[in-house]
Design a protein around this motif. Structure first.
Motif, PDB file in Angstrom:
ATOM      1  N   PHE A   1       0.823  -1.199   0.000  1.00  0.00           N
ATOM      2  CA  PHE A   1       0.000   0.000   0.000  1.00  0.00           C
ATOM      3  C   PHE A   1       0.866   1.262   0.000  1.00  0.00           C
ATOM      4  CE2 PHE A   1      -2.931  -3.167   1.581  1.00  0.00           C
ATOM      5  CZ  PHE A   1      -4.094  -2.865   0.888  1.00  0.00           C
ATOM      6  N   SER A   2       2.145   1.140   0.323  1.00  0.00           N
ATOM      7  CA  SER A   2       3.056   2.281   0.298  1.00  0.00           C
ATOM      8  C   SER A   2       3.418   2.574  -1.151  1.00  0.00           C
ATOM      9  CB  SER A   2       4.342   1.976   1.063  1.00  0.00           C
ATOM     10  OG  SER A   2       4.058   1.735   2.403  1.00  0.00           O
TER      11      SER A   2
ATOM     12  N   ASN B   1       6.131   8.090   3.493  1.00  0.00           N
ATOM     13  CA  ASN B   1       6.668   7.433   4.676  1.00  0.00           C
ATOM     14  C   ASN B   1       5.797   6.233   5.013  1.00  0.00           C
ATOM     15  OD1 ASN B   1       8.621   9.409   4.867  1.00  0.00           O
ATOM     16  ND2 ASN B   1       7.302  10.717   6.080  1.00  0.00           N
ATOM     17  N   CYS B   2       6.416   5.189   5.486  1.00  0.00           N
ATOM     18  CA  CYS B   2       5.652   3.995   5.814  1.00  0.00           C
ATOM     19  C   CYS B   2       6.358   3.223   6.921  1.00  0.00           C
ATOM     20  CB  CYS B   2       5.494   3.115   4.582  1.00  0.00           C
ATOM     21  SG  CYS B   2       7.057   2.528   3.927  1.00  0.00           S
TER      22      CYS B   2
ATOM     23  N   GLU C   1      10.005   3.290  11.032  1.00  0.00           N
ATOM     24  CA  GLU C   1       9.423   4.183  10.036  1.00  0.00           C
ATOM     25  C   GLU C   1      10.482   4.442   8.975  1.00  0.00           C
ATOM     26  OE1 GLU C   1       7.218   7.644  11.260  1.00  0.00           O
ATOM     27  OE2 GLU C   1       7.061   6.822  13.272  1.00  0.00           O
ATOM     28  N   SER C   2      10.072   4.458   7.729  1.00  0.00           N
ATOM     29  CA  SER C   2      11.047   4.638   6.650  1.00  0.00           C
ATOM     30  C   SER C   2      11.749   5.978   6.725  1.00  0.00           C
ATOM     31  CB  SER C   2      10.370   4.478   5.287  1.00  0.00           C
ATOM     32  OG  SER C   2       9.352   5.449   5.118  1.00  0.00           O
TER      33      SER C   2
END
Length: 64
Positions: free
Chosen positions: A12-13, A18-19, A33-34
């Protein structure tokens, strides 16, 4: 812990958004978190499973 972790992110990213990323090391689940990869949360498979089931059941809907 292995020297080179394989971090996965949701399909879904997209693009540069940010994911949350996830990796497994020695049966420990790692989350980050990215946009802040230096901060990592560690948990067990059982605790992550309970959290995911709670999300699916709507237990945290009041937070969003």
């Amino acid at each position: 812990m292995p020297e080179e972790l394989v971090w996965l992110k949701s399909s879904f990213s997209s693009g540069n958004t940010n994911c949350v990323e996830i990796a497994v090391a020695d049966d420990v689940i790692l989350l980050r978190e990215s946009d802040s990869p230096g901060t990592t949360v560690r948990t067990s498979r059982e605790k992550l499973r309970a959290f995911v089931l709670g999300v699916k059941a709507g237990e945290f809907d009041h937070l969003i």
